[in-house]
Structure formats: structure tokens, C-alpha cells
Design a protein around this motif. Structure first.
Motif, PDB file in Angstrom:
ATOM      1  N   ARG A  92       0.867  -1.043   0.041  1.00 48.78           N
ATOM      2  CA  ARG A  92      -0.016  -0.031  -0.092  1.00 48.78           C
ATOM      3  C   ARG A  92       0.926   1.274  -0.324  1.00 48.78           C
ATOM      4  O   ARG A  92       1.814   1.325   0.838  1.00 48.78           O
ATOM      5  CB  ARG A  92      -0.838   0.201   1.270  1.00 48.78           C
ATOM      6  CG  ARG A  92      -1.811   1.392   1.152  1.00 48.78           C
ATOM      7  CD  ARG A  92      -2.843   1.150   2.405  1.00 48.78           C
ATOM      8  NE  ARG A  92      -2.181   0.841   3.638  1.00 48.78           N
ATOM      9  CZ  ARG A  92      -2.920   0.697   4.808  1.00 48.78           C
ATOM     10  NH1 ARG A  92      -4.008   0.321   4.692  1.00 48.78           N
ATOM     11  NH2 ARG A  92      -2.184   0.266   5.919  1.00 48.78           N
TER      12      ARG A  92
ATOM     13  N   VAL B  72       0.506   5.346   0.713  1.00 46.89           N
ATOM     14  CA  VAL B  72      -0.443   6.564   1.278  1.00 46.89           C
ATOM     15  C   VAL B  72       0.032   7.751   0.524  1.00 46.89           C
ATOM     16  O   VAL B  72       1.256   8.026   1.009  1.00 46.89           O
ATOM     17  CB  VAL B  72      -0.707   6.216   2.721  1.00 46.89           C
ATOM     18  CG1 VAL B  72      -1.636   7.495   2.915  1.00 46.89           C
ATOM     19  CG2 VAL B  72      -1.439   5.046   3.121  1.00 46.89           C
TER      20      VAL B  72
ATOM     21  N   GLU C  24      -2.086  -1.535  -3.361  1.00 45.51           N
ATOM     22  CA  GLU C  24      -3.148  -0.316  -3.112  1.00 45.51           C
ATOM     23  C   GLU C  24      -2.606   1.199  -3.091  1.00 45.51           C
ATOM     24  O   GLU C  24      -1.615   1.167  -2.473  1.00 45.51           O
ATOM     25  CB  GLU C  24      -3.851  -0.646  -1.885  1.00 45.51           C
ATOM     26  CG  GLU C  24      -4.852   0.110  -1.244  1.00 45.51           C
ATOM     27  CD  GLU C  24      -5.520  -0.313  -0.119  1.00 45.51           C
ATOM     28  OE1 GLU C  24      -5.877   0.317   0.803  1.00 45.51           O
ATOM     29  OE2 GLU C  24      -5.526  -1.876   0.158  1.00 45.51           O
TER      30      GLU C  24
ATOM     31  N   ASN D  47      -3.883   4.938  -1.484  1.00 44.31           N
ATOM     32  CA  ASN D  47      -4.801   5.491  -0.668  1.00 44.31           C
ATOM     33  C   ASN D  47      -4.305   7.012  -0.716  1.00 44.31           C
ATOM     34  O   ASN D  47      -3.069   7.413  -0.867  1.00 44.31           O
ATOM     35  CB  ASN D  47      -4.817   5.132   0.755  1.00 44.31           C
ATOM     36  CG  ASN D  47      -5.290   3.736   0.872  1.00 44.31           C
ATOM     37  OD1 ASN D  47      -5.887   3.236   0.006  1.00 44.31           O
ATOM     38  ND2 ASN D  47      -5.199   3.125   2.155  1.00 44.31           N
TER      39      ASN D  47
ATOM     40  N   THR E  85      -5.121  10.493   1.415  1.00 47.09           N
ATOM     41  CA  THR E  85      -5.565  10.927   2.641  1.00 47.09           C
ATOM     42  C   THR E  85      -5.494  12.572   2.802  1.00 47.09           C
ATOM     43  O   THR E  85      -4.469  13.088   2.098  1.00 47.09           O
ATOM     44  CB  THR E  85      -4.985  10.242   3.815  1.00 47.09           C
ATOM     45  OG1 THR E  85      -3.899  10.354   3.820  1.00 47.09           O
ATOM     46  CG2 THR E  85      -5.351   8.692   3.635  1.00 47.09           C
TER      47      THR E  85
ATOM     48  N   GLU F 137     -11.283   8.650  -7.427  1.00 52.80           N
ATOM     49  CA  GLU F 137     -11.817   7.474  -6.747  1.00 52.80           C
ATOM     50  C   GLU F 137     -11.893   6.282  -7.438  1.00 52.80           C
ATOM     51  O   GLU F 137     -12.135   5.270  -6.794  1.00 52.80           O
ATOM     52  CB  GLU F 137     -13.098   8.166  -5.921  1.00 52.80           C
ATOM     53  CG  GLU F 137     -14.331   7.932  -6.988  1.00 52.80           C
ATOM     54  CD  GLU F 137     -14.557   9.334  -7.848  1.00 52.80           C
ATOM     55  OE1 GLU F 137     -13.468  10.272  -7.698  1.00 52.80           O
ATOM     56  OE2 GLU F 137     -15.263   9.223  -8.643  1.00 52.80           O
TER      57      GLU F 137
ATOM     58  N   ALA G 132      -8.037   5.036  -6.694  1.00 51.87           N
ATOM     59  CA  ALA G 132      -7.492   4.859  -5.355  1.00 51.87           C
ATOM     60  C   ALA G 132      -8.596   5.214  -4.403  1.00 51.87           C
ATOM     61  O   ALA G 132      -9.604   5.816  -4.649  1.00 51.87           O
ATOM     62  CB  ALA G 132      -6.547   6.186  -5.134  1.00 51.87           C
ATOM     63  N   LYS G 133      -8.365   4.724  -3.155  1.00 51.67           N
ATOM     64  CA  LYS G 133      -9.087   5.264  -1.994  1.00 51.67           C
ATOM     65  C   LYS G 133      -9.018   6.794  -1.619  1.00 51.67           C
ATOM     66  O   LYS G 133      -7.829   6.897  -1.182  1.00 51.67           O
ATOM     67  CB  LYS G 133      -9.053   4.513  -0.732  1.00 51.67           C
ATOM     68  CG  LYS G 133     -10.025   4.633   0.356  1.00 51.67           C
ATOM     69  CD  LYS G 133      -9.741   3.600   1.572  1.00 51.67           C
ATOM     70  CE  LYS G 133     -10.723   3.914   2.754  1.00 51.67           C
ATOM     71  NZ  LYS G 133     -10.063   3.089   3.895  1.00 51.67           N
TER      72      LYS G 133
ATOM     73  N   GLU H 129      -9.901  10.080   0.623  1.00 52.33           N
ATOM     74  CA  GLU H 129     -10.269  10.603   1.837  1.00 52.33           C
ATOM     75  C   GLU H 129      -9.955  12.122   2.054  1.00 52.33           C
ATOM     76  O   GLU H 129      -9.179  12.681   1.716  1.00 52.33           O
ATOM     77  CB  GLU H 129      -9.747   9.865   3.054  1.00 52.33           C
ATOM     78  CG  GLU H 129      -9.852   8.386   2.991  1.00 52.33           C
ATOM     79  CD  GLU H 129      -9.219   7.587   4.163  1.00 52.33           C
ATOM     80  OE1 GLU H 129      -8.577   8.449   5.016  1.00 52.33           O
ATOM     81  OE2 GLU H 129      -9.006   6.631   3.949  1.00 52.33           O
TER      82      GLU H 129
END
Length: 103
Positions: free
Chosen positions: A43, A45, A75, A77, A79, A95, A98-99, A101
Motif C-alpha cells: 500500500r 498512502v 493499493e 490511498n 488522505t 476515486e 484509489a481510496k 479521503e
């Protein structure tokens, strides 16, 4: 613009700060890509909490990292996005990759 990279287990986190534009994007891409190549995380981020401005280079940065990670199944992410950056990323369809937030 600066980026601080931290690794925790199989997660690499890039803390971005300042302005993300075409002048700063290359240096950031290289730092993130080096960390991903070295650590082979499951992952990545990208933390945008301290990004004060972002142009289309930010979308390019995200999409390029997604392409690299998709080769290994890792993955992505995102944030800490401000409401403005979150909106730009939503409009760009990030989106789906990727995730995403919001702060």
C-alpha cells in the motif's frame, strides 16, 4: 514543495507539503518512486494534509503512481485532502483508482 517518506511494514506513506505544481512534481515523483521501488509496499498512502495548492500536476502524480502500483497489485490511498483538492480529484475520477479521503 517537499515530501517526507515513512515506511511502516508493508505501507509507504508520502507526506506532501507546500505547493504541488509542475515545478515541484518531478522531484516528488522521483522520491516516491524510489521509496516504492526499494520497499515494494502492498500500500502507498499519499497524504495531502499540508498541500496548500495543487494544479493538474497533482492529478498526474497520482495517476502515475497508480500505474506503477498496478503492476504489483499494491493499493493506493489518498488522505488529508482539503475540500478543494478533494473536489478536483473527484472530478478527475481519482476515486476509481484509489481510496480517496477528505481531511
Amino acid at each position: 514543495m517537499s515530501v517526507e517518506i515513512r515506511t511502516n511494514g508493508e505501507t509507504v506513506t508520502a507526506y506532501l507539503s507546500g505547493e504541488l505544481d509542475h515545478h515541484s512534481a518531478k522531484e516528488m515523483r522521483e522520491a516516491i518512486d524510489n521509496a516504492v521501488e526499494l520497499n515494494m509496499p502492498s500500500r502507498l498512502v499519499l497524504n495531502f494534509k499540508n498541500v496548500s495548492f495543487m494544479d493538474s500536476s497533482g492529478i498526474g502524480l497520482v495517476m502515475g503512481r497508480y500505474r506503477i502500483l498496478s503492476r504489483t497489485g499494491a493499493e493506493l490511498n489518498i488522505t488529508g485532502t482539503s475540500p478543494q483538492i478533494y473536489k478536483v480529484m473527484k472530478l478527475a475520477g481519482i476515486e476509481r483508482l484509489a481510496k480517496l479521503e477528505e481531511q
